[in-house]
Scaffold this motif. Structure first.
Motif, PDB file in Angstrom:
ATOM      1  N   LEU A 151      -6.397  -5.393  -0.094  1.00 26.81           N
ATOM      2  CA  LEU A 151      -6.065  -5.764  -1.466  1.00 26.81           C
ATOM      3  C   LEU A 151      -6.292  -7.260  -1.626  1.00 26.81           C
ATOM      4  O   LEU A 151      -5.883  -8.056  -0.774  1.00 26.81           O
ATOM      5  CB  LEU A 151      -4.616  -5.423  -1.794  1.00 26.81           C
ATOM      6  N   ASN A 183      -3.019   6.389  -4.028  1.00 24.39           N
ATOM      7  CA  ASN A 183      -4.107   7.356  -4.091  1.00 24.39           C
ATOM      8  C   ASN A 183      -3.488   8.741  -4.103  1.00 24.39           C
ATOM      9  O   ASN A 183      -3.410   9.410  -3.084  1.00 24.39           O
ATOM     10  CB  ASN A 183      -5.064   7.202  -2.915  1.00 24.39           C
ATOM     11  N   ASN A 200       0.870  -1.171   0.000  1.00 24.32           N
ATOM     12  CA  ASN A 200       0.000   0.000   0.000  1.00 24.32           C
ATOM     13  C   ASN A 200       0.909   1.223   0.000  1.00 24.32           C
ATOM     14  O   ASN A 200       1.710   1.400   0.910  1.00 24.32           O
ATOM     15  CB  ASN A 200      -0.898   0.012   1.236  1.00 24.32           C
ATOM     16  N   SER A 251      -9.122  -3.608  -4.939  1.00 23.26           N
ATOM     17  CA  SER A 251      -8.902  -2.940  -3.655  1.00 23.26           C
ATOM     18  C   SER A 251     -10.234  -2.779  -2.927  1.00 23.26           C
ATOM     19  O   SER A 251     -11.297  -2.788  -3.551  1.00 23.26           O
ATOM     20  CB  SER A 251      -8.269  -1.558  -3.865  1.00 23.26           C
ATOM     21  N   VAL A 281     -11.065   0.013  -6.635  1.00 22.45           N
ATOM     22  CA  VAL A 281     -10.172   0.016  -7.795  1.00 22.45           C
ATOM     23  C   VAL A 281      -9.906  -1.433  -8.200  1.00 22.45           C
ATOM     24  O   VAL A 281      -9.692  -2.297  -7.346  1.00 22.45           O
ATOM     25  CB  VAL A 281      -8.840   0.726  -7.478  1.00 22.45           C
ATOM     26  N   GLU A 282      -9.910  -1.684  -9.496  1.00 21.00           N
ATOM     27  CA  GLU A 282      -9.697  -3.039  -9.993  1.00 21.00           C
ATOM     28  C   GLU A 282      -8.889  -2.990 -11.282  1.00 21.00           C
ATOM     29  O   GLU A 282      -9.107  -2.134 -12.127  1.00 21.00           O
ATOM     30  CB  GLU A 282     -11.057  -3.680 -10.270  1.00 21.00           C
ATOM     31  N   SER A 322      -0.407   4.391  -0.237  1.00 17.16           N
ATOM     32  CA  SER A 322      -1.318   5.514  -0.055  1.00 17.16           C
ATOM     33  C   SER A 322      -1.434   5.919   1.409  1.00 17.16           C
ATOM     34  O   SER A 322      -1.918   5.145   2.232  1.00 17.16           O
ATOM     35  CB  SER A 322      -2.714   5.148  -0.569  1.00 17.16           C
ATOM     36  N   ASP A 354       1.229  -2.509  -6.410  1.00 20.87           N
ATOM     37  CA  ASP A 354       1.158  -1.434  -5.427  1.00 20.87           C
ATOM     38  C   ASP A 354      -0.110  -0.635  -5.631  1.00 20.87           C
ATOM     39  O   ASP A 354      -0.562  -0.425  -6.748  1.00 20.87           O
ATOM     40  CB  ASP A 354       2.398  -0.536  -5.453  1.00 20.87           C
ATOM     41  N   TYR A 355      -0.681  -0.234  -4.503  1.00 24.07           N
ATOM     42  CA  TYR A 355      -1.909   0.567  -4.476  1.00 24.07           C
ATOM     43  C   TYR A 355      -1.522   1.990  -4.127  1.00 24.07           C
ATOM     44  O   TYR A 355      -0.681   2.213  -3.248  1.00 24.07           O
ATOM     45  CB  TYR A 355      -2.868   0.012  -3.422  1.00 24.07           C
ATOM     46  N   ARG A 368      -7.134   7.172  -7.028  1.00 28.81           N
ATOM     47  CA  ARG A 368      -6.795   5.793  -6.652  1.00 28.81           C
ATOM     48  C   ARG A 368      -6.408   4.966  -7.872  1.00 28.81           C
ATOM     49  O   ARG A 368      -7.043   5.046  -8.915  1.00 28.81           O
ATOM     50  CB  ARG A 368      -7.968   5.151  -5.946  1.00 28.81           C
ATOM     51  N   HIS A 369      -5.379   4.117  -7.685  1.00 22.46           N
ATOM     52  CA  HIS A 369      -4.926   3.265  -8.782  1.00 22.46           C
ATOM     53  C   HIS A 369      -4.165   2.065  -8.233  1.00 22.46           C
ATOM     54  O   HIS A 369      -3.726   2.067  -7.087  1.00 22.46           O
ATOM     55  CB  HIS A 369      -4.029   4.055  -9.746  1.00 22.46           C
ATOM     56  N   VAL A 370      -4.036   1.043  -9.052  1.00 23.99           N
ATOM     57  CA  VAL A 370      -3.238  -0.131  -8.732  1.00 23.99           C
ATOM     58  C   VAL A 370      -2.263  -0.332  -9.883  1.00 23.99           C
ATOM     59  O   VAL A 370      -2.647  -0.268 -11.051  1.00 23.99           O
ATOM     60  CB  VAL A 370      -4.109  -1.392  -8.555  1.00 23.99           C
TER      61      VAL A 370
END
Length: 156
Positions: free
Chosen positions: A69, A135, A59, A109, A113-114, A61, A132-133, A142-144
């Motif tokens: 996750l 924001n 993570n 997440s 987020v997917e 963020s 990795d996550y 937000r993103h992965v």
């Protein structure tokens, strides 16, 4: 008979205490063994030295701390847990057995987020992947991220 009952209760209490005070596993697979059944899933968590894929998850963020996750490969769930940001240096290793060929990784997440990506595992070479996550307000929210490569990943 009362002595026997007291001895059994003492032994039960001792075993419960010993079981509760053992060492904390350092990785999600500590203490687990790979299934020996021929029906075992093709994709599964294994001991680190038996893994075809070293999957690192983090993570990144500060805004979403912690975040859940969930990572699956070919529909088999590999990861499903909370990840704390911990100054953005909290990378957790999940050693995975993945057969050669084409695969689909899906990351979801707890914030909605997917992503879904495909990757190919070679015949006899270990792969290294990172999820990795993040924001980041200035980078679109937000993103992965998914990264896979044939050499170990160096984390700063």
């Amino acid at each position: 008979m009362d002595r026997l009952r007291a001895a059994i209760l003492s032994m039960t209490a001792l075993l419960a205490t010993v079981g509760c005070t053992g060492p904390v596993p350092k990785s999600p697979t500590a203490g687990r063994t790979a299934p020996l059944s021929p029906a075992a899933p093709a994709v599964r968590l294994v001991e680190e030295d038996s893994a075809d894929l070293h999957l690192w998850v983090s993570n990144q963020s500060f805004a979403d701390d912690p975040v859940v996750l969930t990572v699956s490969i070919d529909g088999t769930e590999i990861v499903d847990r909370h990840f704390a940001v911990e100054h953005q240096h909290n990378w957790v290793l999940f050693p995975v057995q993945v057969p050669p060929g084409r695969h689909v990784v899906r990351v979801v997440s707890g914030t909605g987020v997917e992503i879904q990506k495909t990757f190919t595992m070679p015949e006899a070479e270990r792969q290294y992947a990172a999820v990795d996550y993040g924001n980041a307000v200035d980078e679109g929210g937000r993103h992965v991220n998914w990264l896979i490569r044939s050499t170990p990943i160096a984390f700063a």
